[in-house]
Scaffold this motif. Sequence first.
Motif, PDB file in Angstrom:
ATOM      1  N   ASN A 155       9.452 -78.716 -32.139  1.00  0.00           N
ATOM      2  CA  ASN A 155       9.883 -77.677 -33.065  1.00  0.00           C
ATOM      3  C   ASN A 155       9.925 -76.329 -32.357  1.00  0.00           C
ATOM      4  O   ASN A 155       9.210 -76.107 -31.369  1.00  0.00           O
ATOM      5  CB  ASN A 155       8.915 -77.586 -34.251  1.00  0.00           C
ATOM      6  CG  ASN A 155       8.910 -78.846 -35.088  1.00  0.00           C
ATOM      7  OD1 ASN A 155       9.925 -79.523 -35.211  1.00  0.00           O
ATOM      8  ND2 ASN A 155       7.762 -79.168 -35.661  1.00  0.00           N
ATOM      9  N   GLY A 157       8.960 -72.584 -31.886  1.00  0.00           N
ATOM     10  CA  GLY A 157       7.814 -71.757 -32.243  1.00  0.00           C
ATOM     11  C   GLY A 157       7.585 -70.696 -31.193  1.00  0.00           C
ATOM     12  O   GLY A 157       8.451 -70.418 -30.362  1.00  0.00           O
ATOM     13  N   ILE A 159       4.438 -70.527 -29.311  1.00  0.00           N
ATOM     14  CA  ILE A 159       3.279 -70.898 -28.504  1.00  0.00           C
ATOM     15  C   ILE A 159       3.761 -71.729 -27.317  1.00  0.00           C
ATOM     16  O   ILE A 159       4.554 -72.653 -27.484  1.00  0.00           O
ATOM     17  CB  ILE A 159       2.258 -71.693 -29.332  1.00  0.00           C
ATOM     18  CG1 ILE A 159       1.737 -70.837 -30.502  1.00  0.00           C
ATOM     19  CG2 ILE A 159       1.093 -72.165 -28.455  1.00  0.00           C
ATOM     20  CD1 ILE A 159       0.922 -71.599 -31.501  1.00  0.00           C
ATOM     21  N   ALA A 176       1.624 -81.994 -32.691  1.00  0.00           N
ATOM     22  CA  ALA A 176       2.261 -80.770 -33.177  1.00  0.00           C
ATOM     23  C   ALA A 176       3.427 -81.080 -34.113  1.00  0.00           C
ATOM     24  O   ALA A 176       3.646 -80.374 -35.102  1.00  0.00           O
ATOM     25  CB  ALA A 176       2.742 -79.929 -31.994  1.00  0.00           C
ATOM     26  N   HIS A 179       2.216 -81.847 -37.521  1.00  0.00           N
ATOM     27  CA  HIS A 179       1.590 -80.706 -38.191  1.00  0.00           C
ATOM     28  C   HIS A 179       2.544 -79.520 -38.345  1.00  0.00           C
ATOM     29  O   HIS A 179       2.123 -78.440 -38.765  1.00  0.00           O
ATOM     30  CB  HIS A 179       0.342 -80.268 -37.412  1.00  0.00           C
ATOM     31  CG  HIS A 179      -0.820 -81.196 -37.561  1.00  0.00           C
ATOM     32  ND1 HIS A 179      -0.882 -82.414 -36.916  1.00  0.00           N
ATOM     33  CD2 HIS A 179      -1.960 -81.102 -38.306  1.00  0.00           C
ATOM     34  CE1 HIS A 179      -2.018 -83.024 -37.233  1.00  0.00           C
ATOM     35  NE2 HIS A 179      -2.678 -82.265 -38.078  1.00  0.00           N
ATOM     36  N   ILE A 181       4.052 -77.680 -36.096  1.00  0.00           N
ATOM     37  CA  ILE A 181       3.804 -76.575 -35.158  1.00  0.00           C
ATOM     38  C   ILE A 181       4.876 -76.592 -34.075  1.00  0.00           C
ATOM     39  O   ILE A 181       5.238 -77.647 -33.555  1.00  0.00           O
ATOM     40  CB  ILE A 181       2.407 -76.700 -34.538  1.00  0.00           C
ATOM     41  CG1 ILE A 181       1.337 -76.530 -35.630  1.00  0.00           C
ATOM     42  CG2 ILE A 181       2.191 -75.669 -33.432  1.00  0.00           C
ATOM     43  CD1 ILE A 181      -0.069 -76.810 -35.177  1.00  0.00           C
ATOM     44  N   LEU A 290      -4.682 -74.510 -31.591  1.00  0.00           N
ATOM     45  CA  LEU A 290      -3.251 -74.456 -31.859  1.00  0.00           C
ATOM     46  C   LEU A 290      -2.991 -74.254 -33.342  1.00  0.00           C
ATOM     47  O   LEU A 290      -2.126 -73.461 -33.741  1.00  0.00           O
ATOM     48  CB  LEU A 290      -2.589 -75.752 -31.373  1.00  0.00           C
ATOM     49  CG  LEU A 290      -1.070 -75.846 -31.479  1.00  0.00           C
ATOM     50  CD1 LEU A 290      -0.394 -74.675 -30.783  1.00  0.00           C
ATOM     51  CD2 LEU A 290      -0.582 -77.161 -30.881  1.00  0.00           C
ATOM     52  N   GLU A 291      -3.757 -74.951 -34.179  1.00  0.00           N
ATOM     53  CA  GLU A 291      -3.626 -74.791 -35.632  1.00  0.00           C
ATOM     54  C   GLU A 291      -3.961 -73.364 -36.044  1.00  0.00           C
ATOM     55  O   GLU A 291      -3.281 -72.761 -36.887  1.00  0.00           O
ATOM     56  CB  GLU A 291      -4.561 -75.779 -36.335  1.00  0.00           C
ATOM     57  CG  GLU A 291      -4.435 -75.794 -37.847  1.00  0.00           C
ATOM     58  CD  GLU A 291      -3.171 -76.485 -38.332  1.00  0.00           C
ATOM     59  OE1 GLU A 291      -2.650 -76.084 -39.393  1.00  0.00           O
ATOM     60  OE2 GLU A 291      -2.699 -77.412 -37.665  1.00  0.00           O
ATOM     61  N   LYS A 294      -1.238 -70.934 -35.114  1.00  0.00           N
ATOM     62  CA  LYS A 294      -0.069 -71.057 -35.988  1.00  0.00           C
ATOM     63  C   LYS A 294      -0.178 -70.108 -37.165  1.00  0.00           C
ATOM     64  O   LYS A 294       0.809 -69.501 -37.596  1.00  0.00           O
ATOM     65  CB  LYS A 294       0.068 -72.495 -36.479  1.00  0.00           C
ATOM     66  CG  LYS A 294       1.187 -72.688 -37.502  1.00  0.00           C
ATOM     67  CD  LYS A 294       1.155 -74.070 -38.125  1.00  0.00           C
ATOM     68  CE  LYS A 294       2.204 -74.199 -39.231  1.00  0.00           C
ATOM     69  NZ  LYS A 294       2.125 -75.504 -39.916  1.00  0.00           N
ATOM     70  N   HIS A 295      -1.383 -69.971 -37.708  1.00  0.00           N
ATOM     71  CA  HIS A 295      -1.559 -69.202 -38.946  1.00  0.00           C
ATOM     72  C   HIS A 295      -2.043 -67.778 -38.713  1.00  0.00           C
ATOM     73  O   HIS A 295      -1.861 -66.921 -39.577  1.00  0.00           O
ATOM     74  CB  HIS A 295      -2.544 -69.925 -39.866  1.00  0.00           C
ATOM     75  CG  HIS A 295      -2.086 -71.291 -40.292  1.00  0.00           C
ATOM     76  ND1 HIS A 295      -1.016 -71.491 -41.122  1.00  0.00           N
ATOM     77  CD2 HIS A 295      -2.543 -72.517 -39.956  1.00  0.00           C
ATOM     78  CE1 HIS A 295      -0.831 -72.791 -41.312  1.00  0.00           C
ATOM     79  NE2 HIS A 295      -1.742 -73.442 -40.608  1.00  0.00           N
TER      80      HIS A 295
END
Length: 322
Positions: A155, A157, A159, A176, A179, A181, A290-291, A294-295
Motif C-alpha cells: 500500500n 504510505g 513509512i 502490513a 493491517h 499500513i 509500525l502500527e 501509522k496513527h
Amino acid sequence: MSVRNLEYLFNAKSIAVIGASDRPHSVGATVFRNLIGGAFTGAIWPVNSRRSTVAGRRAFPSVGALPTPAELAVICTPAATVPQLVAELGAVGTKAAVVLTAGLSGVMSADGRNLTDAMLAAARPHLLRVLGPNCFGMLVPGIGLNASFAHTDANVGDIAFVAQSGALMAAMLDWAKTHGIGFSHFISLGDAADVDCGDVLDYLASDPHTRAILLYLESVTAARKFMSAARAAARNKPVIVIKAGRVAEASKAAASHTGALAGADDVYDAAIRRAGMLRVATTLDLFDALEMLKHAKPLRGNRLAMITNGGGPGVMATDALI
C-alpha cells in the motif's frame, strides 16, 4: 558513495528486466509480472536473448537493443552473467541496477576475482549503483514500482522499511497489507555490495515522502558512513531499528546469512542510542512500532499540557521536553 545516482534507483522513469520470462514461477516471470501489473507509468522493457516476446510484449535480445537506455535495470539472470551485464548497462548509460541473483560471492571469475568484486569493478567506471546482489528487490508504491519477486504489492504510505532479510521483508509485507499500513519505500539490501544501509538512510532522510524509517539489521560494514547517515536521519524523522545477532550463536548465524559478523551487541546498542535511533528487540515490537507510526501525528506549536500527580516528575518531564 552515498546518495549519488540513487534517484535512478528509487525514482526511475524507465526499467529493463534482464531475464524477464514467461516460465511459470521463475524469478524473471514474477518480477516482470509485478512490474507490468502495477501503476508504474514509465517504460518497462523485457530483455531475453531467447524469446521475441514476454508476457505479450516485445522482448529485446540485449540491453544495447533497447530503444533508449533504461534508467534502472533489474537483473534476474544466473550469477556468471552478472558482471558482463553490469558492464553493458554502464556502457549504454544505465545508472542503477537491482541484482536479485544470489551466489556471486562464492563463484570466481576468469581473472581470479569473485563475481561480486567483478560486478563492482564493472559498475565503478560508469558510477552505476547496485542494490544487492542476493536481494528480495524493492517497492516504491507511490510511483507504482514493484521491482521484486514479492507475492503481493504494498500500500502507499509514508513509512520506509529497509532490511537485510528477504524473509522478513515478505513477513512485513504480509502483516502490513492485512493491517492497512502503507510504505513510501520497501527496500531489501541483500548482500549490500554497493548500496548499503548508510546510503539508503542518507537518501530517505531527505525524502519528502518518508515520515519514518524502520530498519532490520544484521551487520554494518561501513561504520563511519552508517553513523553519520543515522544521526542525520534520526534528527529529521523517527528511525526504529531491530538489530539481530544479540548473542554469540545468533552472530554466527548472521555471518552465514550476510557474510559479515554481527559484532558485539553492546557496541551496536551504544551506536544506535548515540545516533538517536530507537532499538526494539523483536519483530512483534517492530510491528507495534509500525502500527503506532501509522496513527501518531507530530506535535505542532507550543500548546502542550502536562498532567502529573507529583511535582518532581513534572519538573523532569519539563527538562526532557525542552
